[in-house]
Design a protein around this motif. Structure first.
Motif, PDB file in Angstrom:
ATOM      1  N   PRO A 105     -11.711  55.876  29.278  1.00  0.00           N
ATOM      2  CA  PRO A 105     -11.668  56.330  30.395  1.00  0.00           C
ATOM      3  C   PRO A 105     -10.714  57.586  30.371  1.00  0.00           C
ATOM      4  CG  PRO A 105     -10.458  54.498  30.101  1.00  0.00           C
ATOM      5  CD  PRO A 105     -11.050  54.542  28.872  1.00  0.00           C
ATOM      6  N   THR A 106      -9.662  57.720  29.579  1.00  0.00           N
ATOM      7  CA  THR A 106      -8.934  58.850  29.832  1.00  0.00           C
ATOM      8  C   THR A 106      -8.219  59.571  28.374  1.00  0.00           C
ATOM      9  OG1 THR A 106      -7.323  57.118  29.488  1.00  0.00           O
ATOM     10  CG2 THR A 106      -7.680  57.767  31.655  1.00  0.00           C
ATOM     11  N   PRO A 107      -9.371  60.181  27.683  1.00  0.00           N
ATOM     12  CA  PRO A 107      -9.028  61.111  26.536  1.00  0.00           C
ATOM     13  C   PRO A 107      -7.712  61.637  26.592  1.00  0.00           C
ATOM     14  CG  PRO A 107     -11.125  61.932  27.398  1.00  0.00           C
ATOM     15  CD  PRO A 107     -10.559  60.620  28.336  1.00  0.00           C
ATOM     16  N   THR A 108      -7.314  62.506  27.816  1.00  0.00           N
ATOM     17  CA  THR A 108      -6.223  63.183  27.899  1.00  0.00           C
ATOM     18  C   THR A 108      -4.801  62.521  27.936  1.00  0.00           C
ATOM     19  OG1 THR A 108      -7.502  64.869  28.948  1.00  0.00           O
ATOM     20  CG2 THR A 108      -5.200  65.260  28.980  1.00  0.00           C
ATOM     21  N   LEU A 109      -4.954  61.448  28.825  1.00  0.00           N
ATOM     22  CA  LEU A 109      -3.825  60.740  28.834  1.00  0.00           C
ATOM     23  C   LEU A 109      -3.437  60.064  27.603  1.00  0.00           C
ATOM     24  CD1 LEU A 109      -4.233  59.190  32.487  1.00  0.00           C
ATOM     25  CD2 LEU A 109      -2.884  61.366  31.771  1.00  0.00           C
ATOM     26  N   ASP A 110      -4.540  59.714  26.866  1.00  0.00           N
ATOM     27  CA  ASP A 110      -4.251  58.849  25.766  1.00  0.00           C
ATOM     28  C   ASP A 110      -3.753  59.872  24.491  1.00  0.00           C
ATOM     29  OD1 ASP A 110      -5.864  57.054  26.810  1.00  0.00           O
ATOM     30  OD2 ASP A 110      -7.504  57.344  25.354  1.00  0.00           O
ATOM     31  N   ARG A 111      -3.879  61.410  24.707  1.00  0.00           N
ATOM     32  CA  ARG A 111      -3.348  62.285  23.748  1.00  0.00           C
ATOM     33  C   ARG A 111      -1.861  62.322  24.265  1.00  0.00           C
ATOM     34  NH1 ARG A 111      -3.223  67.925  24.377  1.00  0.00           N
ATOM     35  NH2 ARG A 111      -4.632  67.942  25.882  1.00  0.00           N
ATOM     36  N   LEU A 112      -1.567  62.242  25.482  1.00  0.00           N
ATOM     37  CA  LEU A 112      -0.209  62.431  25.960  1.00  0.00           C
ATOM     38  C   LEU A 112       0.628  61.271  25.151  1.00  0.00           C
ATOM     39  CD1 LEU A 112       0.834  64.599  28.049  1.00  0.00           C
ATOM     40  CD2 LEU A 112       0.668  62.832  29.785  1.00  0.00           C
ATOM     41  N   ALA A 113      -0.063  60.039  25.293  1.00  0.00           N
ATOM     42  CA  ALA A 113       0.823  58.926  24.978  1.00  0.00           C
ATOM     43  C   ALA A 113       0.888  59.306  23.409  1.00  0.00           C
ATOM     44  CB  ALA A 113       0.096  57.650  25.149  1.00  0.00           C
ATOM     45  N   ALA A 114      -0.214  59.679  22.587  1.00  0.00           N
ATOM     46  CA  ALA A 114      -0.044  59.912  21.296  1.00  0.00           C
ATOM     47  C   ALA A 114       1.068  60.892  20.836  1.00  0.00           C
ATOM     48  CB  ALA A 114      -1.475  60.387  20.619  1.00  0.00           C
ATOM     49  N   ARG A 122       2.670  46.367  37.209  1.00  0.00           N
ATOM     50  CA  ARG A 122       3.055  47.150  36.047  1.00  0.00           C
ATOM     51  C   ARG A 122       2.290  48.708  36.332  1.00  0.00           C
ATOM     52  NH1 ARG A 122       1.372  46.831  30.228  1.00  0.00           N
ATOM     53  NH2 ARG A 122      -0.469  46.248  30.946  1.00  0.00           N
ATOM     54  N   VAL A 123       3.007  49.428  35.761  1.00  0.00           N
ATOM     55  CA  VAL A 123       2.570  51.231  35.923  1.00  0.00           C
ATOM     56  C   VAL A 123       2.696  51.747  34.767  1.00  0.00           C
ATOM     57  CG1 VAL A 123       2.925  51.451  38.375  1.00  0.00           C
ATOM     58  CG2 VAL A 123       4.945  51.847  36.606  1.00  0.00           C
ATOM     59  N   PRO A 124       1.658  52.725  34.401  1.00  0.00           N
ATOM     60  CA  PRO A 124       1.615  53.595  33.090  1.00  0.00           C
ATOM     61  C   PRO A 124       2.947  54.340  33.453  1.00  0.00           C
ATOM     62  CG  PRO A 124      -0.009  54.347  34.843  1.00  0.00           C
ATOM     63  CD  PRO A 124       0.547  53.077  35.283  1.00  0.00           C
ATOM     64  N   PHE A 125       3.650  54.661  32.342  1.00  0.00           N
ATOM     65  CA  PHE A 125       4.803  55.416  32.303  1.00  0.00           C
ATOM     66  C   PHE A 125       4.595  56.041  30.762  1.00  0.00           C
ATOM     67  CE2 PHE A 125       9.209  56.440  31.695  1.00  0.00           C
ATOM     68  CZ  PHE A 125       9.657  56.806  32.798  1.00  0.00           C
ATOM     69  N   ILE A 126       4.357  57.141  30.785  1.00  0.00           N
ATOM     70  CA  ILE A 126       4.263  58.140  29.388  1.00  0.00           C
ATOM     71  C   ILE A 126       4.870  59.364  29.528  1.00  0.00           C
ATOM     72  CG2 ILE A 126       2.346  59.356  28.012  1.00  0.00           C
ATOM     73  CD1 ILE A 126       0.379  57.358  29.351  1.00  0.00           C
ATOM     74  N   VAL A 127       5.665  59.692  28.721  1.00  0.00           N
ATOM     75  CA  VAL A 127       6.500  60.680  28.518  1.00  0.00           C
ATOM     76  C   VAL A 127       6.496  61.537  27.279  1.00  0.00           C
ATOM     77  CG1 VAL A 127       8.904  61.664  28.807  1.00  0.00           C
ATOM     78  CG2 VAL A 127       8.372  59.611  29.839  1.00  0.00           C
ATOM     79  N   GLY A 129       2.923  78.965  26.371  1.00  0.00           N
ATOM     80  CA  GLY A 129       3.919  78.685  25.487  1.00  0.00           C
ATOM     81  C   GLY A 129       5.098  77.873  25.982  1.00  0.00           C
ATOM     82  N   GLU A 130       4.870  76.967  27.269  1.00  0.00           N
ATOM     83  CA  GLU A 130       5.719  76.181  27.558  1.00  0.00           C
ATOM     84  C   GLU A 130       5.769  74.851  27.490  1.00  0.00           C
ATOM     85  OE1 GLU A 130       6.591  78.646  31.678  1.00  0.00           O
ATOM     86  OE2 GLU A 130       4.656  78.287  31.435  1.00  0.00           O
ATOM     87  N   LEU A 131       4.561  74.374  26.864  1.00  0.00           N
ATOM     88  CA  LEU A 131       4.335  73.004  26.669  1.00  0.00           C
ATOM     89  C   LEU A 131       5.415  72.000  26.170  1.00  0.00           C
ATOM     90  CD1 LEU A 131       1.986  70.827  27.118  1.00  0.00           C
ATOM     91  CD2 LEU A 131       1.151  71.377  24.790  1.00  0.00           C
ATOM     92  N   ASP A 132       5.989  72.597  25.080  1.00  0.00           N
ATOM     93  CA  ASP A 132       7.129  71.963  24.161  1.00  0.00           C
ATOM     94  C   ASP A 132       8.213  71.800  24.898  1.00  0.00           C
ATOM     95  OD1 ASP A 132       5.160  71.202  22.729  1.00  0.00           O
ATOM     96  OD2 ASP A 132       5.601  72.348  20.880  1.00  0.00           O
ATOM     97  N   ASN A 133       8.416  72.978  25.956  1.00  0.00           N
ATOM     98  CA  ASN A 133       9.809  72.980  26.570  1.00  0.00           C
ATOM     99  C   ASN A 133       9.848  72.266  28.119  1.00  0.00           C
ATOM    100  OD1 ASN A 133      12.508  73.491  27.028  1.00  0.00           O
ATOM    101  ND2 ASN A 133      12.233  75.336  27.975  1.00  0.00           N
ATOM    102  N   THR A 134       8.507  71.488  28.119  1.00  0.00           N
ATOM    103  CA  THR A 134       8.298  70.800  29.584  1.00  0.00           C
ATOM    104  C   THR A 134       8.331  69.352  29.228  1.00  0.00           C
ATOM    105  OG1 THR A 134       7.011  72.880  30.247  1.00  0.00           O
ATOM    106  CG2 THR A 134       6.760  70.722  31.435  1.00  0.00           C
ATOM    107  N   ILE A 135       9.098  68.496  29.940  1.00  0.00           N
ATOM    108  CA  ILE A 135       8.617  67.172  29.901  1.00  0.00           C
ATOM    109  C   ILE A 135       7.731  66.759  30.839  1.00  0.00           C
ATOM    110  CG2 ILE A 135       9.859  64.902  30.663  1.00  0.00           C
ATOM    111  CD1 ILE A 135      12.563  66.289  30.295  1.00  0.00           C
ATOM    112  N   ILE A 136       6.841  66.083  30.374  1.00  0.00           N
ATOM    113  CA  ILE A 136       5.566  65.812  31.241  1.00  0.00           C
ATOM    114  C   ILE A 136       5.438  64.054  31.236  1.00  0.00           C
ATOM    115  CG2 ILE A 136       3.260  65.823  31.262  1.00  0.00           C
ATOM    116  CD1 ILE A 136       3.330  68.226  29.409  1.00  0.00           C
TER     117      ILE A 136
END
Ligand code: CA
Length: 516
Positions: A57-66, A346-351, A312-319
């Protein structure tokens, strides 16, 4: 399309605000992008590995978690929209910030998180769902849906478009036709990011309306999952020892169980179907609508990430990705939130924050939504203010769980038998157990039916029964555990500042039902 002219105004407003607070930023402060969805259960995120995961259901959020850390025991303190959002902004429990129910209002002066972020030198914005009634005046910029907002051609309160609450812009009239709220919110965020003041770090809350019901997905998802059977949670049809006298017959059902409030009605399911078939069809229709909205969120998260990568800001941004609460998706034949049961609590919490948060890590520390504001402030270099009740999760994110970290979390839902027929309750959640007291009393006339319901207790042994299918409160083997948890619950309640001193009946009820 008049998008360009709309954001020319935005940029000038933001620039003025930034000049007023110039000089506070330091180069070490990371950007912060907080993406939140409304009612997005962890179960409906592939990375959480539930029964819906095989649907991808969520390939992008899965990538964020990975690429970051995923928390498995992140919980809310009151599982309902406006109160949870007030907790996120204040770092306080509902009884302290005063937003216990959907009709309570958070004063502008108490918008602590954006206020502190601004003082720390951030350029701050909220775009999308706000749902806190008062003007989000503590942000440098806002563009927020009025109340729940609409799925198609949504209107927004926009900073700079006039005086609140008349500062409304209409996407249908001025900007697009047939625009879906998830796409529009991401578009607006991207425009704000493009025109922001680059001399400062940014703090952006991009908060989607989806997948809150009543669902409407963007047209491109109309046929998604069309030829798929969505797996049913085991507890939807098999609940032998679940619940108590306090909860029997309550809550919005998937099938016909609750004649007054069931999802089949909203999904236009044929009432002449058998109970079992009615439930099957209701669940399939409901879940497909829900998951189509979830996919819209996921695809738009991908757009936000792609922009940050490009600049170029992806790695200097806490998501950070979260939801305002969890959601029952058929478990125990329930739909909706409000409950202290796991899917709703319970909630998702991915950083994601490379170099600080280990990629692909999973953490089971018990965190709750009073912690979220202190955590983001900590990354911004701000010590947790005394008035916040939560604690920064930053050490855990950086790989060091403090020895004295929380082992139990307090929960309370106040809106007795309103909207979705859920009785009010409070309780304690540890990693191993959950004890819930359904006190059966409306405490606030404006949010309650006049009739009390049957009080009762429920205990779940999460070690053996993570799906909460067996209420073991009355089992002699758990008597000692019950006594210990009751002491601990009273202490937690007191620590949270929730004394119920105005409600002597409730205190007497605890004493009466605690010693049968
Ligand atoms: Ca919500």
């Amino acid at each position: 399309m008049k998008l360009h002219s709309l954001f020319a105004l935005t940029a000038s407003v933001a620039l003025t605000a930034s000049l007023n607070a110039a000089g506070a930023a330091t180069p070490k402060q990371p950007n912060i992008l907080w993406i939140m969805s409304d009612d997005h259960a962890a179960e409906a995120i592939g990375a959480y590995g539930g029964i819906l995961a095989p649907l991808n259901p969520t390939p992008t959020l899965d990538r964020l978690a990975a690429e970051g850390m995923r928390f498995t025991n992140a919980v809310v303190t009151n599982s309902i929209c406006t109160p949870s959002r007030a907790t996120l902004i204040t770092g306080q429990y509902s009884n302290v910030n005063g937003v216990r129910t959907l009709s309570d209002v958070l004063p502008v002066a108490n918008q602590y998180l954006p206020k502190q972020m601004r003082e720390a030198g951030y350029q701050t914005a909220i775009i999308g769902k706000w749902h806190l009634t008062s003007e989000p005046a503590a942000f440098d910029y806002y563009c927020v849906l009025p109340g729940q907002g609409k799925y198609f051609n949504p209107s927004f309160h926009k900073k700079g478009a006039g005086q609140w609450p008349d500062n409304i812009i209409h996407t249908g009239d001025n900007i697009y036709d047939s625009a879906h709220s998830t796409d529009v919110i991401a578009d607006f965020s991207l425009e704000w990011l493009k025109h922001r003041d680059r001399s400062k770090p940014f703090f952006l809350m991009n908060h989607f309306k989806a997948p809150h019901d009543n669902f409407e997905n963007a047209e491109r998802y109309d046929f998604l999952y069309d030829d798929v059977t969505i797996p049913e949670p085991a507890s939807m049809r098999d609940v032998p020892n679940y619940g108590s006298e306090a909860t029997k017959g309550t809550g919005t059902s998937v099938g016909k169980r609750n004649q007054r409030r069931n999802m089949g009605d909203h999904m236009f399911v044929d009432k002449s179907l058998s109970d079992s078939e009615y439930m099957r069809v209701s669940y399939q229709r409901y879940m497909k609508k829900y998951l189509r909205c979830v996919r819209g969120v996921d695809d738009n998260v991908a757009r936000l990430l792609a922009y940050l990568k490009e600049t170029g800001e992806l790695d200097n941004t806490i998501i950070l990705y979260t939801a305002d609460q969890g959601f029952m998706l058929g478990e125990h034949d329930y739909i909706d939130k409000r409950w202290m049961y796991e899917p709703s609590l319970r909630v998702p919490f991915i950083v994601r924050f490379p170099g600080h948060v280990a990629a692909g890590s999973v953490n089971d520390a018990l965190i709750n939504n009073t912690d979220f504001a202190p955590t983001l402030l900590d990354f911004a270099g701000v010590k947790t203010p005394d008035y916040m009740q939560g604690r920064s999760v930053r050490p855990i994110l950086e790989g060091h769980t403090p020895a004295d970290w929380r082992t139990a979390s307090y929960y309370r839902y106040w809106m007795h038998m309103t909207h979705h027929d859920n009785p009010a309750h409070y309780g304690i959640r540890t990693k191993d157990f959950k004890l819930i007291f359904f006190y059966g009393l409306p405490l606030d006339a404006k949010d309650a039916l006049p009739t009390p319901t049957t009080p009762g207790w429920e205990l779940y042994d999460l070690r053996k029964d993570p799906d909460e299918r067996h209420n073991v409160y009355s089992k002699p083997a758990y008597a000692k555990t019950v006594a210990q948890l009751k002491d601990q619950l009273l202490q937690l309640k007191k620590d949270a500042g929730d004394t119920d001193e105005k409600y002597p009946d409730l205190v007497r009820l605890w004493e009466k039902t605690s010693h049968p």
